[in-house]
Design a protein around this motif. Structure first.
Motif, PDB file in Angstrom:
ATOM      1  N   GLU A 124      62.227   5.739  28.346  1.00 54.57           N
ATOM      2  CA  GLU A 124      61.865   5.761  26.927  1.00 54.57           C
ATOM      3  C   GLU A 124      60.587   4.985  26.630  1.00 54.57           C
ATOM      4  O   GLU A 124      60.213   4.794  25.474  1.00 54.57           O
ATOM      5  CB  GLU A 124      63.018   5.196  26.080  1.00 54.57           C
ATOM      6  CG  GLU A 124      64.202   6.141  25.914  1.00 54.57           C
ATOM      7  CD  GLU A 124      64.996   6.282  27.199  1.00 54.57           C
ATOM      8  OE1 GLU A 124      65.222   5.254  27.882  1.00 54.57           O
ATOM      9  OE2 GLU A 124      65.366   7.429  27.543  1.00 54.57           O
ATOM     10  N   GLY A 125      59.935   4.474  27.674  1.00 55.10           N
ATOM     11  CA  GLY A 125      58.692   3.736  27.462  1.00 55.10           C
ATOM     12  C   GLY A 125      58.880   2.315  27.008  1.00 55.10           C
ATOM     13  O   GLY A 125      57.954   1.715  26.450  1.00 55.10           O
ATOM     14  N   GLN A 126      60.053   1.729  27.269  1.00 53.57           N
ATOM     15  CA  GLN A 126      60.318   0.351  26.912  1.00 53.57           C
ATOM     16  C   GLN A 126      60.296  -0.524  28.162  1.00 53.57           C
ATOM     17  O   GLN A 126      60.751  -0.101  29.231  1.00 53.57           O
ATOM     18  CB  GLN A 126      61.682   0.222  26.222  1.00 53.57           C
ATOM     19  CG  GLN A 126      61.770   0.942  24.892  1.00 53.57           C
ATOM     20  CD  GLN A 126      60.766   0.413  23.890  1.00 53.57           C
ATOM     21  OE1 GLN A 126      60.626  -0.803  23.719  1.00 53.57           O
ATOM     22  NE2 GLN A 126      60.065   1.318  23.215  1.00 53.57           N
ATOM     23  N   PRO A 127      59.755  -1.754  28.042  1.00 50.78           N
ATOM     24  CA  PRO A 127      59.777  -2.649  29.201  1.00 50.78           C
ATOM     25  C   PRO A 127      61.199  -2.812  29.727  1.00 50.78           C
ATOM     26  O   PRO A 127      62.159  -2.867  28.951  1.00 50.78           O
ATOM     27  CB  PRO A 127      59.239  -3.966  28.632  1.00 50.78           C
ATOM     28  CG  PRO A 127      58.402  -3.553  27.466  1.00 50.78           C
ATOM     29  CD  PRO A 127      59.110  -2.363  26.867  1.00 50.78           C
ATOM     30  N   THR A 128      61.322  -2.897  31.047  1.00 48.76           N
ATOM     31  CA  THR A 128      62.652  -2.915  31.645  1.00 48.76           C
ATOM     32  C   THR A 128      62.760  -3.993  32.712  1.00 48.76           C
ATOM     33  O   THR A 128      61.745  -4.455  33.260  1.00 48.76           O
ATOM     34  CB  THR A 128      62.970  -1.540  32.269  1.00 48.76           C
ATOM     35  OG1 THR A 128      64.322  -1.525  32.733  1.00 48.76           O
ATOM     36  CG2 THR A 128      62.051  -1.224  33.442  1.00 48.76           C
ATOM     37  N   GLY A 129      63.993  -4.410  32.991  1.00 51.51           N
ATOM     38  CA  GLY A 129      64.267  -5.341  34.071  1.00 51.51           C
ATOM     39  C   GLY A 129      63.564  -6.677  33.915  1.00 51.51           C
ATOM     40  O   GLY A 129      63.441  -7.229  32.824  1.00 51.51           O
ATOM     41  N   ARG A 130      63.084  -7.178  35.042  1.00 56.81           N
ATOM     42  CA  ARG A 130      62.413  -8.476  35.055  1.00 56.81           C
ATOM     43  C   ARG A 130      61.139  -8.447  34.217  1.00 56.81           C
ATOM     44  O   ARG A 130      60.783  -9.447  33.574  1.00 56.81           O
ATOM     45  CB  ARG A 130      62.101  -8.861  36.501  1.00 56.81           C
ATOM     46  CG  ARG A 130      61.319 -10.149  36.668  1.00 56.81           C
ATOM     47  CD  ARG A 130      62.063 -11.350  36.161  1.00 56.81           C
ATOM     48  NE  ARG A 130      61.265 -12.557  36.350  1.00 56.81           N
ATOM     49  CZ  ARG A 130      61.338 -13.629  35.572  1.00 56.81           C
ATOM     50  NH1 ARG A 130      62.198 -13.648  34.559  1.00 56.81           N
ATOM     51  NH2 ARG A 130      60.591 -14.675  35.818  1.00 56.81           N
ATOM     52  N   ALA A 131      60.448  -7.321  34.191  1.00 52.74           N
ATOM     53  CA  ALA A 131      59.235  -7.213  33.384  1.00 52.74           C
ATOM     54  C   ALA A 131      59.542  -7.449  31.916  1.00 52.74           C
ATOM     55  O   ALA A 131      58.786  -8.119  31.207  1.00 52.74           O
ATOM     56  CB  ALA A 131      58.574  -5.851  33.579  1.00 52.74           C
ATOM     57  N   ALA A 132      60.672  -6.909  31.432  1.00 55.76           N
ATOM     58  CA  ALA A 132      61.056  -7.104  30.036  1.00 55.76           C
ATOM     59  C   ALA A 132      61.315  -8.581  29.740  1.00 55.76           C
ATOM     60  O   ALA A 132      60.952  -9.087  28.676  1.00 55.76           O
ATOM     61  CB  ALA A 132      62.295  -6.273  29.713  1.00 55.76           C
ATOM     62  N   GLU A 133      61.931  -9.279  30.701  1.00 56.94           N
ATOM     63  CA  GLU A 133      62.212 -10.704  30.512  1.00 56.94           C
ATOM     64  C   GLU A 133      60.919 -11.509  30.432  1.00 56.94           C
ATOM     65  O   GLU A 133      60.780 -12.395  29.576  1.00 56.94           O
ATOM     66  CB  GLU A 133      63.073 -11.213  31.667  1.00 56.94           C
ATOM     67  CG  GLU A 133      64.460 -10.579  31.749  1.00 56.94           C
ATOM     68  CD  GLU A 133      65.214 -11.028  32.987  1.00 56.94           C
ATOM     69  OE1 GLU A 133      64.705 -11.943  33.689  1.00 56.94           O
ATOM     70  OE2 GLU A 133      66.287 -10.479  33.263  1.00 56.94           O
ATOM     71  N   VAL A 134      59.988 -11.190  31.323  1.00 53.81           N
ATOM     72  CA  VAL A 134      58.723 -11.923  31.324  1.00 53.81           C
ATOM     73  C   VAL A 134      57.938 -11.658  30.054  1.00 53.81           C
ATOM     74  O   VAL A 134      57.375 -12.580  29.444  1.00 53.81           O
ATOM     75  CB  VAL A 134      57.892 -11.545  32.565  1.00 53.81           C
ATOM     76  CG1 VAL A 134      56.500 -12.171  32.489  1.00 53.81           C
ATOM     77  CG2 VAL A 134      58.594 -11.980  33.839  1.00 53.81           C
ATOM     78  N   ILE A 135      57.894 -10.404  29.622  1.00 49.72           N
ATOM     79  CA  ILE A 135      57.164 -10.052  28.400  1.00 49.72           C
ATOM     80  C   ILE A 135      57.764 -10.751  27.192  1.00 49.72           C
ATOM     81  O   ILE A 135      57.045 -11.236  26.307  1.00 49.72           O
ATOM     82  CB  ILE A 135      57.134  -8.523  28.217  1.00 49.72           C
ATOM     83  CG1 ILE A 135      56.240  -7.885  29.288  1.00 49.72           C
ATOM     84  CG2 ILE A 135      56.642  -8.140  26.828  1.00 49.72           C
ATOM     85  CD1 ILE A 135      56.324  -6.375  29.354  1.00 49.72           C
ATOM     86  N   ALA A 136      59.094 -10.848  27.146  1.00 54.84           N
ATOM     87  CA  ALA A 136      59.753 -11.555  26.045  1.00 54.84           C
ATOM     88  C   ALA A 136      59.364 -13.029  26.041  1.00 54.84           C
ATOM     89  O   ALA A 136      59.124 -13.621  24.975  1.00 54.84           O
ATOM     90  CB  ALA A 136      61.266 -11.399  26.153  1.00 54.84           C
ATOM     91  N   THR A 137      59.281 -13.639  27.221  1.00 58.02           N
ATOM     92  CA  THR A 137      58.870 -15.042  27.307  1.00 58.02           C
ATOM     93  C   THR A 137      57.426 -15.220  26.866  1.00 58.02           C
ATOM     94  O   THR A 137      57.097 -16.155  26.125  1.00 58.02           O
ATOM     95  CB  THR A 137      59.045 -15.555  28.746  1.00 58.02           C
ATOM     96  OG1 THR A 137      60.416 -15.447  29.130  1.00 58.02           O
ATOM     97  CG2 THR A 137      58.618 -17.007  28.862  1.00 58.02           C
TER      98      THR A 137
END
Length: 253
Positions: A124-137
């Motif tokens: 769906e074009g949303q950050p996923t996995g570890r990448a999503a965690e890093v982007i949130a930080t």
């Protein structure tokens, strides 16, 4: 110049990445970036300094007695009590281009792949996995980093920055240039309006924390005994001693 990949579904199509297995990537960093939100924990566990970089003044944790060797990292593991957040988000970072905030990935990190590895985005074009965690930080920290840079710019404008004392560096056996602290006399003698400007810029907590943290320099000499570089440990130097706004990031391209 850094070789950066803009993190977007289009730019990252067909690409994967490998999260770092340990901290060996920072073993050659003699300073690590910090933001003001880390002051309380960082200042009590490592010496802090201000350094001048391409983007202006930066708050850093001092990790060594010499360039190219991080005393806090041995066999890929962090030896200190507090681990700076930059170590958790590398090789990602946020850059600002005009009004846009763009998350980027260091292509030269050796962690970018095309087949095996973790995807940056889901279907769906949303950050996923570890990448999503890093982007949130990164998103949570971006406002703190912006305010830190503004505070350091205010301290510089007020004329209260001073190099680390040569006597302290000599006793430590330190060979790292360009480390700055706060000239406490200059700070105390500021005009009321200038002092108020620093208070409004939230610069005073940084000023006090940097100078107080110098008492943690003894940790460098202790670490140099268990994780030595080329510089031998120095002798004793006992005489020296809010909620963020909601941010939007550009994943379009």
């Amino acid at each position: 110049m850094p070789n950066l990949l803009a993190i977007s579904p289009k730019e990252c199509q067909g690409l994967t990445w490998h999260p770092p297995r340990d901290l060996r990537f920072a073993a050659h960093h003699h300073v690590v970036p910090l933001h003001a939100g880390e002051l309380a924990q960082a200042a009590s566990t490592m010496p802090l300094a201000l350094v001048k970089g391409e983007q202006g003044w930066q708050l850093v944790g001092v990790c060594s007695l010499e360039p190219g060797h991080n005393l806090f990292i041995k066999d890929g593991q962090w030896l200190g009590h507090y681990r700076p957040q930059w170590l958790k988000t590398w090789p990602f970072e946020v850059i600002q281009i005009g009004e846009k905030r763009i998350v980027t990935f260091d292509r030269d990190s050796g962690l970018l792949g095309a087949e095996e590895g973790e995807p940056f985005f889901d279907a769906e074009g949303q950050p996923t996995g570890r990448a999503a965690e890093v982007i949130a930080t990164l998103k949570a920290n971006h406002g703190k980093q912006q305010r830190t840079q503004a505070a350091l710019a205010a301290l510089n404008k007020a004329g209260v920055l001073a190099p680390w004392p040569e006597s302290l560096q000599s006793q430590l056996g330190m060979t790292i240039p360009g480390l700055y602290m706060i000239d406490e006399r200059a700070l105390a003698e500021l005009e009321d309006d200038t002092f108020l400007t620093l208070r409004k810029a939230q610069a005073l907590p940084i000023a006090y924390a940097v100078n107080l943290s110098l008492s943690q320099s003894h940790l460098l000499t202790r670490l140099a005994r268990v994780n030595p570089g080329k510089v031998p440990a120095g002798e004793s130097f006992d005489s020296f001693f809010g909620d963020d706004d909601e941010l939007s990031f550009d994943f379009d391209s």
